[in-house]
Write an enzyme that holds these catalytic residues in place. Sequence first.
Site, PDB file in Angstrom:
ATOM      1  CE  LYS A  22       1.608 -10.927   8.054  1.00 42.50           C
ATOM      2  NZ  LYS A  22       1.843 -10.051   6.745  1.00 42.50           N
ATOM      3  CG  ASN A  23       5.515  -9.231   7.191  1.00 42.41           C
ATOM      4  OD1 ASN A  23       4.503  -9.635   6.716  1.00 42.41           O
ATOM      5  ND2 ASN A  23       5.518  -8.609   8.070  1.00 42.41           N
ATOM      6  CB  CYS A 116      -7.178   0.784   0.088  1.00 40.87           C
ATOM      7  SG  CYS A 116      -7.381   2.069   1.022  1.00 40.87           S
ATOM      8  NE  ARG A 121       0.956  -2.008   2.021  1.00 42.30           N
ATOM      9  CZ  ARG A 121       0.807  -3.404   3.219  1.00 42.30           C
ATOM     10  NH1 ARG A 121       0.119  -3.883   3.089  1.00 42.30           N
ATOM     11  NH2 ARG A 121       2.016  -3.330   3.014  1.00 42.30           N
ATOM     12  CG  ASP A 308       3.889  -4.336  10.706  1.00 43.09           C
ATOM     13  OD1 ASP A 308       2.888  -3.098   9.634  1.00 43.09           O
ATOM     14  OD2 ASP A 308       4.551  -5.297  10.231  1.00 43.09           O
ATOM     15  NE  ARG A 400      -4.059 -11.251   5.347  1.00 46.78           N
ATOM     16  CZ  ARG A 400      -3.702  -9.678   5.503  1.00 46.78           C
ATOM     17  NH1 ARG A 400      -4.224  -8.244   6.256  1.00 46.78           N
ATOM     18  NH2 ARG A 400      -1.970  -9.043   5.786  1.00 46.78           N
TER      19      ARG A 400
HETATM   20  C1  UD1 Z   1       5.939  -4.427   4.078  1.00 47.05           C
HETATM   21  C2  UD1 Z   1       4.903  -5.332   5.451  1.00 47.05           C
HETATM   22  C3  UD1 Z   1       4.426  -5.120   6.248  1.00 47.05           C
HETATM   23  C4  UD1 Z   1       4.791  -3.679   6.868  1.00 47.05           C
HETATM   24  C5  UD1 Z   1       5.743  -3.288   5.532  1.00 47.05           C
HETATM   25  C6  UD1 Z   1       6.526  -1.656   6.635  1.00 47.05           C
HETATM   26  C7  UD1 Z   1       5.802  -7.766   4.862  1.00 47.05           C
HETATM   27  C8  UD1 Z   1       4.101  -8.280   3.731  1.00 47.05           C
HETATM   28  N1  UD1 Z   1       4.513  -6.547   5.373  1.00 47.05           N
HETATM   29  O1  UD1 Z   1       4.583  -3.899   3.665  1.00 47.05           O
HETATM   30  O2  UD1 Z   1       3.767  -5.675   6.917  1.00 47.05           O
HETATM   31  O3  UD1 Z   1       4.483  -2.751   7.566  1.00 47.05           O
HETATM   32  O4  UD1 Z   1       6.816  -3.661   5.474  1.00 47.05           O
HETATM   33  O5  UD1 Z   1       7.696  -2.305   7.445  1.00 47.05           O
HETATM   34  O6  UD1 Z   1       6.516  -7.904   4.232  1.00 47.05           O
HETATM   35  N2  UD1 Z   1       5.804   3.007  -1.404  1.00 47.05           N
HETATM   36  C9  UD1 Z   1       5.816   3.588  -2.345  1.00 47.05           C
HETATM   37  N3  UD1 Z   1       5.875   2.486  -3.474  1.00 47.05           N
HETATM   38  C10 UD1 Z   1       6.579   1.422  -3.836  1.00 47.05           C
HETATM   39  C11 UD1 Z   1       6.727   1.005  -2.618  1.00 47.05           C
HETATM   40  C12 UD1 Z   1       6.291   0.969  -1.553  1.00 47.05           C
HETATM   41  O7  UD1 Z   1       5.555   4.385  -2.395  1.00 47.05           O
HETATM   42  O8  UD1 Z   1       6.898   0.519  -5.418  1.00 47.05           O
HETATM   43  C13 UD1 Z   1       5.606   3.113   0.153  1.00 47.05           C
HETATM   44  C14 UD1 Z   1       4.060   2.395   0.818  1.00 47.05           C
HETATM   45  O9  UD1 Z   1       3.022   3.125   0.040  1.00 47.05           O
HETATM   46  C15 UD1 Z   1       4.349   2.458   2.197  1.00 47.05           C
HETATM   47  C16 UD1 Z   1       6.039   2.501   2.247  1.00 47.05           C
HETATM   48  O10 UD1 Z   1       6.754   3.130   1.160  1.00 47.05           O
HETATM   49  O11 UD1 Z   1       3.825   4.048   1.819  1.00 47.05           O
HETATM   50  C17 UD1 Z   1       6.411   1.169   2.929  1.00 47.05           C
HETATM   51  O12 UD1 Z   1       5.793   0.428   2.436  1.00 47.05           O
HETATM   52  P1  UD1 Z   1       6.364  -0.987   2.228  1.00 47.05           P
HETATM   53  O13 UD1 Z   1       8.094  -1.005   3.102  1.00 47.05           O
HETATM   54  O14 UD1 Z   1       6.886  -1.750   1.010  1.00 47.05           O
HETATM   55  O15 UD1 Z   1       6.149  -2.255   2.898  1.00 47.05           O
HETATM   56  P2  UD1 Z   1       4.943  -3.242   1.957  1.00 47.05           P
HETATM   57  O16 UD1 Z   1       6.864  -4.040   1.562  1.00 47.05           O
HETATM   58  O17 UD1 Z   1       3.992  -3.215   1.578  1.00 47.05           O
END
Ligand code: UD1
Length: 419
Positions: A22-23, A116, A121, A308, A400
């Site tokens: 999915k990701n 949330c 996020r 995850d 999902r």
């Molecule tokens: C992706 C995955 C999700 C997985 C996560 C971490 C997809 C669709 N989803 O989510 O399944 O759990 O990676 O492996 O691929 N953060 C900030 N600011 C930003 C962006 C992120 O503070 O601009 C923080 C987030 O709140 C979180 C951490 O960074 O605490 C990791 O987030 P991120 O790696 O961006 O996860 P996703 O891309 O949302």
Amino acid sequence: MQKLVVTGGKPLRGELSVQGSKNSALPIMAASLMCGGECRLHRCPKLTDIYAASRILNCVGCRCTFSGNSAAVDSRSIDRTEIPEELMREMRSSIIFMGAMLGTAGECTVSVPGGCELGPRPIDMHLAALKRMGVDISELSGRIVCRIPSGRAHGAKISLAFPSVGATENIILCAVTADGETVINNAAREPEICDLCGFLRACGARITGDGESRIVVKGKAKLHGCEYTIMPDRIAAATYLSMTAAAGGEIILTNACVPETEPFLSVLEQTGCSIYTGENKIYLHSGVRLRAVRERIRTMPHPGFPTDAQAVLMAALAAADGTSIFEENIFDCRYRHTDALIKMGADIQVLGKVAIVKGVRRLHGANVEATDLRGGAAMAVAALAAEGTTQITKISHIDRGYEKIEEAVSALGGDIRRA
Ligand code: UD1
């Protein structure tokens, strides 16, 4: 509202082909709108999030159609750069369309992805990086209006404060058609980033360093269509392995990505399960009782233990011999499944980012509500090991990320049905 009805205590036995990731599929679908031609994507999982991504593609003027597990995306007729709020809110990873739209049309209007689920996020790193690439960004009552005055972003040197998966993907997407070279330091190293880059290279993009902390993208004006097969889903693999570990039995996962699943396997192995791997195959045998994992299970960016997979492993360890300790380092609210596990008889104490899981003799069935995607899957893991029947409601969360979960588990001999 649909629910899963699970009666535990039956060992799982058999072979299961792992669904496509999915990701990986979501950012690749977003990237396909940049190709100015037709892309054929194989092994696309049939998931509600994937259909949400196809609605976004169709909304901006692409033609996205499915035939079995293959998707065809024709991006020759893009005529819109605004993604309506209701589509953005359907799926958190809709934000990945921002980089793709900017890379192809030089402008887009999106909104903050909704709700949330796992704590805040934010997308601050996404926005800061895109600004450095020449994107003007303004926020107007929840809408994010992005415009590149010259029509084409320029390369930049970007150092991420944290290796965010989504931010790395958005930067790569904007950079592949930018003017000049973009360097991303402290980039996310998740395998799904490599899959996205593999797809983009097949479309003509010039990217090196994916899978490492420093990614270099040399922009080029145009990409072309391609045919691509999505990588297997390492988190779905971790889930079915956790189910078998918890319920007992033996499973062979075929079409598995072995090296990418190793950070999970090396921890699961400590529970006493026998695990053997071959090319694209993972075999697991689980005897009567699992052992607790003695070292603290710390979720970390890849190649650390994946956040995850935290919930599904916790469910398996809830009835292990001894105490296991989890430390969640990626998301703030990622223990929402623990109340349901406690209702099923688990002994779990959450203290901030630490969860102490004292293995109980046996879990029992209960009526529980899925709290989020992986948390819901954890409830299914626990239910398969528990005495009696569990009803899991709000399974739209589970749908999902898991393709026909009840069919996959039933085929292995598990007593699970959708009602
Ligand atoms: C992706 C995955 C999700 C997985 C996560 C971490 C997809 C669709 N989803 O989510 O399944 O759990 O990676 O492996 O691929 N953060 C900030 N600011 C930003 C962006 C992120 O503070 O601009 C923080 C987030 O709140 C979180 C951490 O960074 O605490 C990791 O987030 P991120 O790696 O961006 O996860 P996703 O891309 O949302």
